[in-house]
Structure formats: structure tokens, C-alpha cells
Design an enzyme around this catalytic site. Structure first.
Site, PDB file in Angstrom:
ATOM      1  N   HIS A 132      35.591 -13.089 -36.717  1.00 38.91           N
ATOM      2  CA  HIS A 132      34.984 -13.734 -37.884  1.00 38.91           C
ATOM      3  C   HIS A 132      33.457 -13.734 -37.916  1.00 38.91           C
ATOM      4  O   HIS A 132      32.846 -13.994 -38.956  1.00 38.91           O
ATOM      5  CB  HIS A 132      35.494 -15.166 -37.992  1.00 38.91           C
ATOM      6  CG  HIS A 132      35.721 -15.634 -39.399  1.00 38.91           C
ATOM      7  ND1 HIS A 132      34.902 -15.262 -40.457  1.00 38.91           N
ATOM      8  CD2 HIS A 132      36.668 -16.422 -39.940  1.00 38.91           C
ATOM      9  CE1 HIS A 132      35.352 -15.822 -41.563  1.00 38.91           C
ATOM     10  NE2 HIS A 132      36.415 -16.522 -41.287  1.00 38.91           N
ATOM     11  N   TYR A 157      37.699 -29.733 -45.195  1.00 44.50           N
ATOM     12  CA  TYR A 157      36.846 -28.567 -45.379  1.00 44.50           C
ATOM     13  C   TYR A 157      37.612 -27.564 -46.232  1.00 44.50           C
ATOM     14  O   TYR A 157      38.736 -27.201 -45.899  1.00 44.50           O
ATOM     15  CB  TYR A 157      36.562 -27.995 -43.991  1.00 44.50           C
ATOM     16  CG  TYR A 157      35.646 -26.787 -43.887  1.00 44.50           C
ATOM     17  CD1 TYR A 157      34.409 -26.901 -43.249  1.00 44.50           C
ATOM     18  CD2 TYR A 157      36.031 -25.524 -44.343  1.00 44.50           C
ATOM     19  CE1 TYR A 157      33.580 -25.805 -43.080  1.00 44.50           C
ATOM     20  CE2 TYR A 157      35.188 -24.425 -44.195  1.00 44.50           C
ATOM     21  CZ  TYR A 157      33.967 -24.567 -43.559  1.00 44.50           C
ATOM     22  OH  TYR A 157      33.134 -23.481 -43.395  1.00 44.50           O
ATOM     23  N   SER A 165      36.837 -23.778 -47.726  1.00 49.48           N
ATOM     24  CA  SER A 165      35.763 -22.790 -47.697  1.00 49.48           C
ATOM     25  C   SER A 165      35.587 -22.150 -49.063  1.00 49.48           C
ATOM     26  O   SER A 165      36.539 -21.939 -49.805  1.00 49.48           O
ATOM     27  CB  SER A 165      36.009 -21.740 -46.622  1.00 49.48           C
ATOM     28  OG  SER A 165      37.205 -21.086 -46.886  1.00 49.48           O
ATOM     29  N   THR A 207      29.303 -18.596 -46.647  1.00 46.49           N
ATOM     30  CA  THR A 207      30.230 -19.550 -47.236  1.00 46.49           C
ATOM     31  C   THR A 207      29.533 -20.892 -47.399  1.00 46.49           C
ATOM     32  O   THR A 207      28.492 -21.133 -46.800  1.00 46.49           O
ATOM     33  CB  THR A 207      31.465 -19.767 -46.342  1.00 46.49           C
ATOM     34  OG1 THR A 207      31.023 -20.124 -45.034  1.00 46.49           O
ATOM     35  CG2 THR A 207      32.333 -18.529 -46.278  1.00 46.49           C
TER      36      THR A 207
END
Ligand SMILES: *[C@@H]1O[C@H](CO)[C@@H](O)[C@H](O)[C@H]1NC(C)=O
Ligand SMILES: *[C@@H]1O[C@H](CO)[C@@H](O)[C@H](O)[C@H]1NC(C)=O
Ligand SMILES: *[C@@H]1O[C@H](CO)[C@@H](O)[C@H](O)[C@H]1NC(C)=O
Length: 666
Positions: free
Chosen positions: A381, A495, A497, A508
Site C-alpha cells: 500500500h 474511518y 477512506s 486520501t
């Protein structure tokens, strides 16, 4: 002016054309003359608007005003804190805003002005990922699985692998040639996603092109991450890892039963092997009778990053440097798995972590293909976000299902695969062998704690919610809030994104979907039936939806608070100063301990998407709102009960849909 514009465009065009013309028939090692894929054949498509046409004029990611950030931060904190805690947090935030925060903000703005080529978040964000020492497995790498090919006889492992490899390489070539259609978010596709618009915009110079798209409500997206898709890997280093891209990698890395193989997939001029040759090489690997290695090296990529960095140095000292370099510089990694898949849950486990032996988790991405043709992408990532990988996945799915390079029964090329394919051998001593065994133990223990479950709600989806003038995403996010409240009696840090790829080097932003509105609404739904009328509940739903829409719009415009506060903290850390008290507030730690970590994704190419929780007592929630149904894939560790959570999500959606149909809830 017009002439100048035409001239620039023309130049780019001619250079490309002439380099294409130089290629001709080539002779393979075996001596057979093979017609290489030349001219049009080697690209997925040929966009008349160059891939990077908009990159230069993309707007810059804004740094929000500090007052806005503090206001948004406090609004997000409100539902998570009691009155006393909130007052304290409010005081700290206000002090920050008028004191040290103000100075840090001014410095951040000044720094940003001097770095117009990038965004203020780019460096801190890379650093955040690369300096994290936790294993990339479960903690960072997500997966997205492909839908099956609608034509059943294309879902066999060898054929699908060969087709996907071909399309992946063709994607890379299309990208490198600048022929890949730029990624654009169209608000009014009828106007901007048209041939005539493209014909026009291609003549607008890159320094202005973004404005041209903007005028027709189209938002070109940042494409700076794309080059890291290929020939790339994350290399473990003490303290902070490194991203490595070797523009000269010509080979593919293939893993099967923990063995690693490479073969050249491009020739020296960059031409792809014939699909039938790729088929032959992959078949050679699939029938190779080499036993699985006693010490599969892949496990090391699941280690703590400092441990792995140390072991990598030992590997190099033992003389494995060149072999490791082949792994690092390979175009990408193809994992061929043996065990057929039983169901969705099995697919999620296999694609998210698998058995660890047959993976190289550091590779920018791996395509995993199982015996029964089930396929997925698992990606590292740090280098990039879902948008780039999803684009790649969509293109590969589209081409392999609509215009596959190979068909059932296509004969394999008669090539000498035994010469072309090389199985990598590593020199290991006792220390390294023990370390691999240790890594394997750690891996097994980590994954044994992970539970994944899925839920499908079939009573309605996007269509019905839009009809009721509600944001589908807002409703599902509300259902998560309601579910958690029902199960654990709490509102927790959440959260969601959101991509900021509309900006140069955007990454992001976080949508904080636990709000005072969702909290109020969730409480109302959980009261004994009859306490609130259907009308009252409906108006609360509308309230939630409106507020969620506002947060989403703001986040996508770079107007959240998370990245800004993160960057200010990063700046503070880089200086010789005490950490501002805002960051020492337990409430700051709590809002960053994201118990509900959520991400949504729908694409015709994708069947399942998922990731692990980001904290030990969290849920990792991948979901999709489809036209007529809603799906969730959720993971958790033993601290949480994921099955029960999904039952609660189902119940919440059921209640919401009842209310929308005018029925009272039971
Ligand atoms: C990867 O290497 C190949 C072979 O040299 C090259 O053609 C390609 O452009 C490289 N890809 C990227 C994205 O750098
Ligand atoms: C194995 O090799 C590494 C690197 O050269 C060395 O540090 C380690 O001591 C060796 N272990 C044994 C048991 O020889
Ligand atoms: C799982 O996740 C994908 C992508 O996030 C989503 O589209 C899908 O609806 C979910 N599927 C199931 C069965 O829950």
C-alpha cells in the site's frame, strides 16, 4: 498560439510512431522466427488524449485553513467524548489554533509554496507507510478479487493466468507509450466522455488542459502513482523502507508451491512474448515437479520490517544479492495457488494472506490465481492507493473477458521453456533457515487470529435509496454506527477512506462518518418501538445523509482535518520541539484508533474486496452498495465478534429500509 499547440501535440505523436516502426520480426533463442506483436497489437487501446495530458495542470491539494481544521476536528470528536472530555479537547484545540498550531501551519504553507510539483501530504504519507515496522500482511496490504470470467471455460488456472499476464503487460506498454486513457472523473459523461471532447482537449496544452476538462464538469485524476505498479517492490531497511523501481526489468516473477521462477516476458526491444509462448512457460511451471522448498523465502516478507531488513542483509552476505534483485525488479508477481476455493470467506483469507509460502508481499502487486481460476490482486500500500490498482484491475478484467489473447484450445508455442524459465535458488545457512521457520510461526499465529465474515442484504440497494433521496453510502455508514451501538453500546472512531486523486499527488482523506447526527439517529432507532414516529425517523435519516454528503464532498476536495493535523504533527516531529499538547490529548489518540475502518468499492471487475482491522479491537469493513443489494466483507480479531456485528448491520439496514417504506420497526 493555435499553431504552437498543434506543434507540441504533433511532436509527441511522431516520436511514438517512429519508435513503433523500428520493430520487426525477431528470432527466438530456439531459432524460430516469431511474429512479434507490433504496432496496434501491443496496446490495450490507444487514447487520443495522452495518458499524462492533464498531469501538469492538475490543481494542488489545498491546505485547509487552520480554523476549518479545528472546527471539523472538534465536530468529529463530539460524538466520541463525554462533556468533560470534550471541554478539555476543545480547550487544547483552541490553544493549538492560536498558538503553536498557527506557527506550524504558517510553516507548512510556506513549505508547500516551495514544492509546487507535489502535495503537502505526499512525503509525510510515504514516510508513514515506509517507516511503519509492523508486518505489511494484515496491517497494510489489501486485496480485491476478480469476478469470474462469464465464460466458464476461460476460468481455468493456466488459461486465465496467461490471459491476465498478457493483459497486464499490455496495460504496462499502453501506459508507457502514453496511450492509456487518462483517468477522469466525469460528472457529466454525456458531455465530457465523448470523442468530440477528446479530439478538442488533446490540442489544449498540458499546462491548461485541466481547465478545459473542468469547464465541462470533468475532473482528471492524478496519475503519478501508476509507474510504481510495475517493476517495483518495497525493500526492507532499518527504520524506514525504500521503494524501488527498476525501469529495465524484463521478467515476470511466478510463484508456485513456495518456489520462485522468473522468465523474460519482454525481449530486449520491449516486445512482449507471444501469448502462446507465455502459455507454454506458465504450463511448464505448473507441471514442474520440484518439491516445495523446506524454507520458503516468501515468509520473510511477512516479518516485522526491521527483522526482515536484518535478514535481507544476511541473505545478501550469503551471496543472494543478484537473485533478490531479480525478485525486486520483476514486472510483477504471479502467484499460482494449488488449493481450490470453497466460498467467499475462503477466497478472502486466501487473497488477503494465503499460506504465506506462495507470496512476496513486498511486490507492488501480485496477481493470485487459484487452481479453479479464482483470481485476485493483493497489493502493497505504501506506493499507491486503490484508485490506481482498481484501474489496472478493471482494464485487465475487461480485456481478458472481452478480447482474451488466448482461447481454450489455443496451442502452446513450441518453445524451450526449460531454458527460458529459471527457478530461483537461494543459499541459506542455519541462521537464515531458523529465521524463516520463525517467520512462518509468527505468520501462522497472526493469521490464526483473524476472522472474516460476509453479509448480503437483498431487500434493496442504491436504486431504492436514491429514489428516497438518500445517499447510499451515508445509509450504509449509518447502519455500521447503529450496529456497533446495538452490539457494544458505544460510538467509536470511524474511518472511511476517500480519494483526493483530483489533486496533484493527492492520496486520501478521511471521512469521519461517526457524527452527532448518526449518533442521534442510531439511538432513536434503538429505542423501544413507537418512541419515535416513522416520520421523525425519516427526517433523522435525511439529516444523516445530508451531513455525510457534506463530509464526503469536503474530504474529496481536500477539506478534511485528518491529513492536515497529521502533516502539522509530522512537521512538529521534524523539529526540535515538544509535541504540542493537542497531540498528547488521549482524545487525539482515541480518534486515531480507528475501531471501524471502512472502505467501499464497486466495480464490474471486482467480486470481493477486503482488509484486516487496523487495530486489535477493530473491524475491517469492505462494502459495496450495488443497484439492488448491499454487501459487506468484515474482518476482526478475537477482541470482537464479527458474526454478531454483521447480524447487527443486517438488522440496522432492515430497520432503515422498513422506515423508508413507511413501516414502523419491530
Ligand atoms: C519495466 O521494465 C520494462 C522493460 O525494460 C520497460 O519496458 C517498462 O517501461 C518498465 N516499466 C515501468 C513502469 O517502468
Ligand atoms: C549465516 O550467515 C550470516 C551472514 O553471513 C551470518 O551473519 C550468520 O552468522 C551465519 N550463520 C551461521 C550459523 O553460520
Ligand atoms: C464484498 O466487498 C465488495 C467490495 O468491497 C463489495 O462490492 C461486495 O458487495 C461485498 N460482497 C459481499 C458478499 O459481502
Amino acid at each position: 498560439m493555435a499553431l504552437l499547440v498543434a506543434g507540441v501535440g504533433e511532436l509527441g505523436w511522431t516520436v511514438r510512431v517512429s519508435s513503433r516502426l523500428r520493430r520487426g520480426p525477431l528470432v527466438t533463442a530456439g531459432g524460430t522466427a516469431l511474429r512479434r506483436y507490433t504496432t496496434g497489437d501491443e496496446y490495450l487501446h490507444r487514447s487520443i488524449v495522452p495518458t499524462m495530458h492533464y498531469q501538469k495542470s492538475l490543481p494542488r491539494l489545498p491546505i485547509p485553513k487552520l480554523e476549518d481544521t479545528i472546527r471539523r476536528y472538534l465536530a468529529a470528536q463530539r460524538p466520541l467524548l463525554n462533556d468533560d472530555q470534550y471541554r478539555n479537547t476543545e480547550k487544547l484545540a483552541q490553544n493549538f489554533q492560536s498558538g503553536v498550531g498557527k506557527e506550524l501551519h504558517a510553516e507548512l504553507v510556506a513549505q508547500d509554496k516551495k514544492n509546487k510539483h507535489t502535495s503537502y501530504i505526499s512525503r509525510p504519507w510515504f514516510d508513514m507507510y515506509l517507516s511503519a515496522r509492523d508486518s505489511v500482511v494484515l496491517n497494510f496490504n489489501p486485496f480485491m478479487s476478480f469476478n469470474p470470467d462469464p465464460k466458464p471455460d476461460y476460468n481455468n488456472q493456466l488459461l486465465r493466468a496467461a490471459n491476465m499476464v498478457c493483459s497486464a503487460v499490455r496495460f504496462m506498454k499502453t501506459l508507457r507509450a502514453g496511450f492509456l486513457e487518462p483517468e477522469v472523473f466525469h460528472l457529466n459523461p454525456a458531455k465530457s466522455d465523448t470523442k468530440s471532447f477528446k479530439k478538442l482537449i488533446r490540442w489544449v496544452p498540458p499546462s491548461l488542459s485541466w481547465y478545459g476538462a473542468y469547464m465541462v464538469n470533468a475532473y482528471p485524476l492524478d496519475m503519478s502513482q501508476y509507474f510504481r505498479l510495475f517493476n517495483s517492490t518495497r525493500i526492507p531497511r532499518f527504520g524506514c523502507d525504500e521503494l524501488f523501481t527498476d525501469k529495465k526489468g524484463h521478467h515476470l516473477l511466478v510463484m508456485r508451491k513456495g518456489n520462485m521462477y522468473v522468465f523474460d516476458i519482454l525481449d530486449r526491444d520491449g516486445n512482449m512474448l507471444k501469448p502462446a509462448e507465455i502459455l507454454a512457460h506458465l504450463r511448464y511451471i505448473l507441471v514442474d515437479s520440484a518439491p516445495p522448498p523446506d524454507f520458503p523465502l516468501g515468509f520473510l516478507t511477512s516479518e516485522n520490517r526491521d527483522v526482515w531488513a536484518g535478514l535481507r542483509e544476511k541473505l545478501v552476505e550469503m551471496g543472494n544479492g543478484e537473485t533478490l534483485a531479480l525478485v525486486d525488479s520483476a514486472l510483477f508477481c504471479l502467484c499460482l495457488d494449488e488449493e481450490p476455493m470453497r466460498d467467499h470467506i475462503h477466497i478472502s483469507h486466501n487473497m488477503l494472506h494465503g499460506d504465506g509460502a506462495n507470496r512476496w508481499f513486498d511486490k507492488s502487486f501480485s496477481i493470485i490465481i487459484v487452481k479453479d481460476g479464482t483470481a485476485a490482486i493483493n497489493f502493497e500500500h505504501s506506493w499507491g492507493d486503490g484508485v490506481a490498482v482498481l484501474r489496472f484491475q478493471n482494464e485487465v478484467f475487461k480485456e481478458t473477458t472481452e478480447r482474451p489473447q488466448l482461447n481454450p484450445g489455443t496451442p502452446m508455442a513450441t518453445v524451450d521453456s526449460a531454458t527460458a524459465v529459471r527457478r530461483l535458488e537461494f543459499r541459506l545457512n542455519g541462521t537464515l533457515q531458523n529465521s524463516i521457520s520463525k517467520a512462518k510461526e509468527n505468520f501462522k499465529s497472526a493469521i490464526s487470529k483473524l476472522t472474516i465474515a460476509a453479509m448480503e442484504f437483498k431487500k434493496g440497494g442504491k436504486e431504492m435509496l436514491k429514489e428516497k433521496k438518500l445517499s447510499p453510502d451515508a445509509v450504509v455508514q449509518l447502519a455500521f454506527q447503529m450496529a456497533f451501538l446495538r452490539q457494544y453500546g458505544q460510538t467509536v472512531a470511524t474511518y472511511e477512506s476517500c480519494s483526493t486523486a483530483a489533486f496533484r499527488h493527492g492520496r486520501t482523506e478521511t471521512i469521519r462518518s461517526a457524527t452527532i447526527h448518526t449518533q442521534r439517529c442510531a439511538h432513536a432507532f434503538l429505542q423501544q418501538p413507537g418512541r419515535y414516529s416513522v416520520e421523525e425517523l425519516r427526517s433523522m435519516l435525511t439529516e444523516c445523509s445530508k451531513y455525510h454528503n457534506k463530509l464526503t464532498r469536503e474530504a474529496a476536495m481536500g477539506q478534511g482535518f485528518d491529513r492536515h493535523l497529521f502533516a502539522l504533527r509530522y512537521l512538529a516531529n521534524s523539529k526540535d520541539m515538544a509535541l504540542p499538547s493537542l497531540y498528547q490529548d488521549p482524545a487525539y489518540a482515541a480518534i486515531n484508533h480507528n475501531i471501524l475502518s471502512t472502505s467501499t468499492l464497486t466495480s464490474p471487475a471486482v467480486r470481493l474486496g477486503g482488509f484486516a482491522p487496523v487495530v486489535p479491537d477493530g473491524f475491517g469493513v469492505g462494502y459495496g452498495v450495488h443497484e439492488e443489494w448491499i454487501g459487506c466483507n468484515v474482518s476482526s480479531y478475537p477482541a470482537r465478534d464479527v458474526e454478531e456485528f454483521l447480524r447487527c448491520v443486517y438488522k440496522s439496514l432492515d430497520d432503515i429500509f422498513s422506515v423508508l417504506e413507511g413501516k414502523s420497526i419491530s
